[in-house]
Design a protein around this motif. Sequence first.
Motif, PDB file in Angstrom:
ATOM      1  N   VAL A  61       0.805  -1.232   0.000  1.00 30.31           N
ATOM      2  CA  VAL A  61       0.000   0.000   0.000  1.00 30.31           C
ATOM      3  C   VAL A  61       0.833   1.275   0.000  1.00 30.31           C
ATOM      4  CG1 VAL A  61      -2.010  -1.054   1.119  1.00 30.31           C
ATOM      5  CG2 VAL A  61      -0.178  -0.084   2.533  1.00 30.31           C
ATOM      6  N   CYS A  62       2.147   1.151   0.111  1.00 28.02           N
ATOM      7  CA  CYS A  62       2.980   2.359   0.215  1.00 28.02           C
ATOM      8  C   CYS A  62       3.144   3.007  -1.164  1.00 28.02           C
ATOM      9  CB  CYS A  62       4.349   2.017   0.796  1.00 28.02           C
ATOM     10  SG  CYS A  62       5.422   3.460   0.908  1.00 28.02           S
ATOM     11  N   PRO A  63       2.635   4.235  -1.353  1.00 24.43           N
ATOM     12  CA  PRO A  63       2.754   4.883  -2.666  1.00 24.43           C
ATOM     13  C   PRO A  63       4.211   5.105  -3.074  1.00 24.43           C
ATOM     14  CG  PRO A  63       1.182   6.059  -1.270  1.00 24.43           C
ATOM     15  CD  PRO A  63       1.892   5.079  -0.395  1.00 24.43           C
ATOM     16  N   LEU A  64       5.082   5.314  -2.097  1.00 24.74           N
ATOM     17  CA  LEU A  64       6.495   5.537  -2.433  1.00 24.74           C
ATOM     18  C   LEU A  64       7.135   4.254  -2.936  1.00 24.74           C
ATOM     19  CD1 LEU A  64       7.727   7.787   0.497  1.00 24.74           C
ATOM     20  CD2 LEU A  64       7.349   8.435  -1.862  1.00 24.74           C
ATOM     21  N   TYR A  65       6.797   3.154  -2.286  1.00 19.93           N
ATOM     22  CA  TYR A  65       7.366   1.876  -2.718  1.00 19.93           C
ATOM     23  C   TYR A  65       6.870   1.528  -4.125  1.00 19.93           C
ATOM     24  CZ  TYR A  65       8.945  -2.892  -2.890  1.00 19.93           C
ATOM     25  OH  TYR A  65       9.569  -4.053  -3.290  1.00 19.93           O
ATOM     26  N   PRO A  78      14.070   0.626   1.714  1.00 20.31           N
ATOM     27  CA  PRO A  78      14.197   1.578   2.841  1.00 20.31           C
ATOM     28  C   PRO A  78      13.074   2.613   2.892  1.00 20.31           C
ATOM     29  CG  PRO A  78      16.274   1.394   1.646  1.00 20.31           C
ATOM     30  CD  PRO A  78      15.249   0.680   0.823  1.00 20.31           C
ATOM     31  N   LEU A  79      12.300   2.733   1.807  1.00 22.89           N
ATOM     32  CA  LEU A  79      11.224   3.724   1.818  1.00 22.89           C
ATOM     33  C   LEU A  79       9.915   3.170   2.368  1.00 22.89           C
ATOM     34  CD1 LEU A  79      11.680   5.795  -1.449  1.00 22.89           C
ATOM     35  CD2 LEU A  79      12.791   5.995   0.762  1.00 22.89           C
ATOM     36  N   VAL A  80       9.788   1.855   2.369  1.00 25.24           N
ATOM     37  CA  VAL A  80       8.550   1.270   2.872  1.00 25.24           C
ATOM     38  C   VAL A  80       8.622   1.217   4.409  1.00 25.24           C
ATOM     39  CG1 VAL A  80       9.148  -1.190   2.931  1.00 25.24           C
ATOM     40  CG2 VAL A  80       6.897  -0.502   2.156  1.00 25.24           C
ATOM     41  N   ALA A  81       7.473   1.088   5.069  1.00 29.39           N
ATOM     42  CA  ALA A  81       7.456   1.146   6.535  1.00 29.39           C
ATOM     43  C   ALA A  81       8.449   0.164   7.167  1.00 29.39           C
ATOM     44  CB  ALA A  81       6.040   0.866   7.030  1.00 29.39           C
ATOM     45  N   ARG A  82       8.445  -1.074   6.690  1.00 27.00           N
ATOM     46  CA  ARG A  82       9.343  -2.089   7.272  1.00 27.00           C
ATOM     47  C   ARG A  82      10.800  -1.617   7.243  1.00 27.00           C
ATOM     48  NH1 ARG A  82       9.150  -7.891   4.483  1.00 27.00           N
ATOM     49  NH2 ARG A  82       9.803  -6.638   2.706  1.00 27.00           N
ATOM     50  N   GLY A  83      11.212  -1.059   6.104  1.00 27.55           N
ATOM     51  CA  GLY A  83      12.590  -0.574   5.967  1.00 27.55           C
ATOM     52  C   GLY A  83      12.859   0.605   6.882  1.00 27.55           C
ATOM     53  N   LYS A  84      11.892   1.504   6.973  1.00 22.86           N
ATOM     54  CA  LYS A  84      12.080   2.687   7.824  1.00 22.86           C
ATOM     55  C   LYS A  84      12.197   2.272   9.293  1.00 22.86           C
ATOM     56  CE  LYS A  84      10.039   6.435   5.164  1.00 22.86           C
ATOM     57  NZ  LYS A  84       9.257   5.991   4.013  1.00 22.86           N
ATOM     58  N   LEU A  85      11.343   1.326   9.698  1.00 17.33           N
ATOM     59  CA  LEU A  85      11.376   0.892  11.100  1.00 17.33           C
ATOM     60  C   LEU A  85      12.717   0.234  11.423  1.00 17.33           C
ATOM     61  CD1 LEU A  85       7.751  -0.472  11.713  1.00 17.33           C
ATOM     62  CD2 LEU A  85       8.614   1.852  11.850  1.00 17.33           C
ATOM     63  N   LEU A 108      11.662  11.077   3.047  1.00 18.90           N
ATOM     64  CA  LEU A 108      10.847  10.427   2.018  1.00 18.90           C
ATOM     65  C   LEU A 108       9.722   9.604   2.650  1.00 18.90           C
ATOM     66  CD1 LEU A 108      13.704   9.513  -0.437  1.00 18.90           C
ATOM     67  CD2 LEU A 108      11.647  10.774  -1.058  1.00 18.90           C
ATOM     68  N   CYS A 109       8.769  10.299   3.207  1.00 22.18           N
ATOM     69  CA  CYS A 109       7.568   9.635   3.725  1.00 22.18           C
ATOM     70  C   CYS A 109       6.428  10.628   3.587  1.00 22.18           C
ATOM     71  CB  CYS A 109       7.752   9.235   5.190  1.00 22.18           C
ATOM     72  SG  CYS A 109       6.286   8.421   5.864  1.00 22.18           S
ATOM     73  N   LEU A 110       5.314  10.161   3.051  1.00 23.28           N
ATOM     74  CA  LEU A 110       4.157  11.041   2.846  1.00 23.28           C
ATOM     75  C   LEU A 110       3.340  11.214   4.127  1.00 23.28           C
ATOM     76  CD1 LEU A 110       3.169   9.158  -0.389  1.00 23.28           C
ATOM     77  CD2 LEU A 110       3.863  11.550  -0.407  1.00 23.28           C
ATOM     78  N   LEU A 111       3.676  10.444   5.161  1.00 23.30           N
ATOM     79  CA  LEU A 111       2.901  10.433   6.418  1.00 23.30           C
ATOM     80  C   LEU A 111       1.426  10.158   6.114  1.00 23.30           C
ATOM     81  CD1 LEU A 111       4.527  13.594   8.109  1.00 23.30           C
ATOM     82  CD2 LEU A 111       5.196  11.218   8.427  1.00 23.30           C
ATOM     83  N   CYS A 112       1.222   9.277   5.121  1.00 22.56           N
ATOM     84  CA  CYS A 112      -0.148   9.048   4.630  1.00 22.56           C
ATOM     85  C   CYS A 112      -0.909   8.014   5.453  1.00 22.56           C
ATOM     86  CB  CYS A 112      -0.100   8.620   3.166  1.00 22.56           C
ATOM     87  SG  CYS A 112       0.575   6.964   2.905  1.00 22.56           S
ATOM     88  N   LYS A 113      -0.222   7.307   6.340  1.00 23.18           N
ATOM     89  CA  LYS A 113      -0.825   6.328   7.253  1.00 23.18           C
ATOM     90  C   LYS A 113      -1.376   5.087   6.553  1.00 23.18           C
ATOM     91  CE  LYS A 113      -2.411   9.917  10.486  1.00 23.18           C
ATOM     92  NZ  LYS A 113      -1.970   9.616  11.816  1.00 23.18           N
ATOM     93  N   ALA A 114      -1.096   4.933   5.249  1.00 17.80           N
ATOM     94  CA  ALA A 114      -1.622   3.748   4.553  1.00 17.80           C
ATOM     95  C   ALA A 114      -1.005   2.485   5.151  1.00 17.80           C
ATOM     96  CB  ALA A 114      -1.316   3.840   3.065  1.00 17.80           C
ATOM     97  N   CYS A 115       0.283   2.558   5.515  1.00 18.67           N
ATOM     98  CA  CYS A 115       0.956   1.380   6.087  1.00 18.67           C
ATOM     99  C   CYS A 115       0.361   1.028   7.452  1.00 18.67           C
ATOM    100  CB  CYS A 115       2.457   1.633   6.198  1.00 18.67           C
ATOM    101  SG  CYS A 115       2.868   3.215   6.940  1.00 18.67           S
ATOM    102  N   THR A 116       0.092   2.049   8.255  1.00 20.91           N
ATOM    103  CA  THR A 116      -0.463   1.802   9.593  1.00 20.91           C
ATOM    104  C   THR A 116      -1.835   1.143   9.482  1.00 20.91           C
ATOM    105  OG1 THR A 116       0.768   3.622  10.526  1.00 20.91           O
ATOM    106  CG2 THR A 116      -1.177   2.960  11.742  1.00 20.91           C
TER     107      THR A 116
HETATM  108  S1  SF4 Z   1       3.215   6.675   5.783  1.00 16.28           S
HETATM  109 FE1  SF4 Z   1       2.731   6.331   3.595  1.00 16.28          FE
HETATM  110  S2  SF4 Z   1       4.598   6.944   2.485  1.00 16.28           S
HETATM  111 FE2  SF4 Z   1       5.178   6.703   4.667  1.00 16.28          FE
HETATM  112  S3  SF4 Z   1       5.925   4.584   4.791  1.00 16.28           S
HETATM  113 FE3  SF4 Z   1       3.735   4.528   5.313  1.00 16.28          FE
HETATM  114  S4  SF4 Z   1       2.661   4.090   3.378  1.00 16.28           S
HETATM  115 FE4  SF4 Z   1       4.762   4.723   2.865  1.00 16.28          FE
END
Ligand code: SF4
Length: 414
Positions: free
Chosen positions: A22-26, A33-40, A63-71
Amino acid sequence: MDKIVALKHLDRCSKCGSCQAVCPLYAETRMEPLVARGKLFLIRNYLEGELGITRRMKELMSLCLLCKACTAQCPNGIPVDRLVLGIRQEIAREKGISFVKKNVFQHLLQNNGRLTMAAKMAYLYQKSGLQWLARRSRILEFLGGNLARKEELLPQMASRPFRSQVPQHFPCNRPRLRVGYYTGCLTNYVFPATGHAVIDVLRRHQVEVVVPEQWCCGIPALASGDEEAAAKLAQKNVESFLKSGVDAVIVDCASCGSMLRYYVELLGTEEAQRFSEKVLDISQFLADAVSFQPGEREVPLVVTYHDPCHLRRGQGVAKAPRDLIKSLPGVIFREMKEADRCCGAAGSFNLAHYDLANRIGRRKVQNILQTGAQAVVTGCPSCIMQISHLLARENAPVKVMHIAELISRTYLKK
Ligand code: SF4
Ligand code: SF4
């Protein structure tokens, strides 16, 4: 960032990879490293002293949209955006923030007089012919840094701020409720028509409206790691609205709304809690707090709806705007695919990462065009700016408007 709390969250990551889908950046970069797992993983390494704050780390965390899609997708509900905000604060504490950002957050946004002056200068730049000259001479292209294309993002500024166009109080005979209207900076300086529509719709529901003195919600500062500047703005807004004795604080901007609700965590005071509990998005207020009555005038328009991340996932508001739109006379509603996928605006993400934001936004544009809608309706001025920009680049004749403006069109003007 509270290290113990952060590590507890990080411990719950099972590395299942569900966030990847679901991560738009990924989706655009295929970079782990841009997806939540990588960032964590990176945040954990930093907290355990295995990694320092390097230039690369700084770049990755920006590089995070803070879009909460991952959460929303995470089986363990890990608040990834909060952890990213936390690490950005650590970065700001260790490395400082840029001179420009520091001045914007700590001086410009704290002072409405200065902010209004800056907006006026932007307006004069557009109206005096300077903008035309800059574009015509292509000087911005020579200056590099994608400046020319970023400049295209500058919206048409209002000739006068919305709050200077309206009184601070709209009285009402036997009001059902007394509400405070938090206009946000974009409605105030860029989209005054949205502000007039919000007031119009509220007054047609026998609501007394006050527009107290107010400041930027602080989300740009918080997202850049300057928690202190954000907290100062929060405190001023809390005091001003509580003093005005309102039953609810109505917001027309998804990002501002989620930030105002976050004040309780940011300030941790009883006043902040009382304030945050009163915050309601305009569509939620109309659907739940008053018996919503659209006007009688038909608006013959096929519309689709874009869910702002900070409204749907930030505040859990998704059904109310759709119900409101479907109830409007003459309006035909068509749901778009992936309506809740980020448009790429994400505050100032589109300024800092212009090309990537546009790549993310292109998918949104395709989904909009597939519906055949004549207009896209949403509840966030920042999304309106980004989607308008993207549609203009594609020469797509689709209007973008705030839900309050669509509703206001159904009332016969007095
Ligand atoms: S908040 Fe959005 S952009 Fe950031 S890691 Fe989660 S899904 Fe990707
Ligand atoms: S979905 Fe949650 S638990 Fe699974 S890898 Fe992503 S952050 Fe970790």
